[in-house]
Design a protein around this motif. Structure first.
Motif, PDB file in Angstrom:
ATOM      1  N   GLU A  28       0.852  -1.190   0.000  1.00 36.18           N
ATOM      2  CA  GLU A  28       0.000   0.000   0.000  1.00 36.18           C
ATOM      3  C   GLU A  28       0.884   1.234   0.000  1.00 36.18           C
ATOM      4  O   GLU A  28       1.896   1.269   0.683  1.00 36.18           O
ATOM      5  N   LYS A  29       0.500   2.239  -0.753  1.00 33.76           N
ATOM      6  CA  LYS A  29       1.250   3.483  -0.765  1.00 33.76           C
ATOM      7  C   LYS A  29       0.356   4.611  -0.291  1.00 33.76           C
ATOM      8  O   LYS A  29      -0.808   4.708  -0.656  1.00 33.76           O
ATOM      9  N   VAL A  31      -1.185   8.139  -0.168  1.00 32.48           N
ATOM     10  CA  VAL A  31      -1.470   9.175  -1.155  1.00 32.48           C
ATOM     11  C   VAL A  31      -1.508  10.538  -0.481  1.00 32.48           C
ATOM     12  O   VAL A  31      -0.862  11.478  -0.922  1.00 32.48           O
ATOM     13  N   LYS A  32      -2.256  10.614   0.614  1.00 33.28           N
ATOM     14  CA  LYS A  32      -2.479  11.911   1.247  1.00 33.28           C
ATOM     15  C   LYS A  32      -2.880  11.737   2.705  1.00 33.28           C
ATOM     16  O   LYS A  32      -3.569  10.782   3.047  1.00 33.28           O
ATOM     17  N   TRP A  53      -5.224   5.847   1.158  1.00 32.83           N
ATOM     18  CA  TRP A  53      -4.307   4.918   0.517  1.00 32.83           C
ATOM     19  C   TRP A  53      -4.553   4.878  -0.986  1.00 32.83           C
ATOM     20  O   TRP A  53      -5.639   5.195  -1.458  1.00 32.83           O
ATOM     21  N   ARG A  54      -3.564   4.464  -1.742  1.00 30.19           N
ATOM     22  CA  ARG A  54      -3.619   4.496  -3.204  1.00 30.19           C
ATOM     23  C   ARG A  54      -4.745   3.641  -3.775  1.00 30.19           C
ATOM     24  O   ARG A  54      -5.442   4.064  -4.683  1.00 30.19           O
ATOM     25  N   SER A  55      -4.947   2.447  -3.291  1.00 25.97           N
ATOM     26  CA  SER A  55      -5.908   1.518  -3.889  1.00 25.97           C
ATOM     27  C   SER A  55      -7.305   1.600  -3.285  1.00 25.97           C
ATOM     28  O   SER A  55      -8.119   0.725  -3.520  1.00 25.97           O
TER      29      SER A  55
END
Length: 71
Positions: A28-29, A31-32, A53-55
């Motif tokens: 997981e990356k 995002v904000k 999270w990105r996804s």
């Protein structure tokens, strides 16, 4: 009463591909960071951040410990 489903090509949802590792996990990356909050317990304060999270969508944001979000 339930009605019988009639298939329609407009009901198909787009799928975002993700890279799955051998052990069926994925990375997981962040995002904000959407919000910051300090949870006050009886004798200590816990700093939290609300993470997107990105996804995931905005509805699926999670509160995480601030220390774990630092690089």
């Amino acid at each position: 009463m339930l009605w019988r489903y009639r298939s329609d090509s407009s009901h198909i949802l787009p799928v975002k591909p993700i890279k799955v590792q051998f052990d069926l996990s994925y990375e997981e990356k962040l995002v904000k960071i959407l919000a910051r909050e300090v949870k006050e317990l009886r004798n200590k304060r816990v700093p939290l951040v609300k993470v997107l999270w990105r996804s995931h969508s905005v509805k699926e944001t999670t509160w995480e410990l601030k220390e774990t979000m630092r690089p």
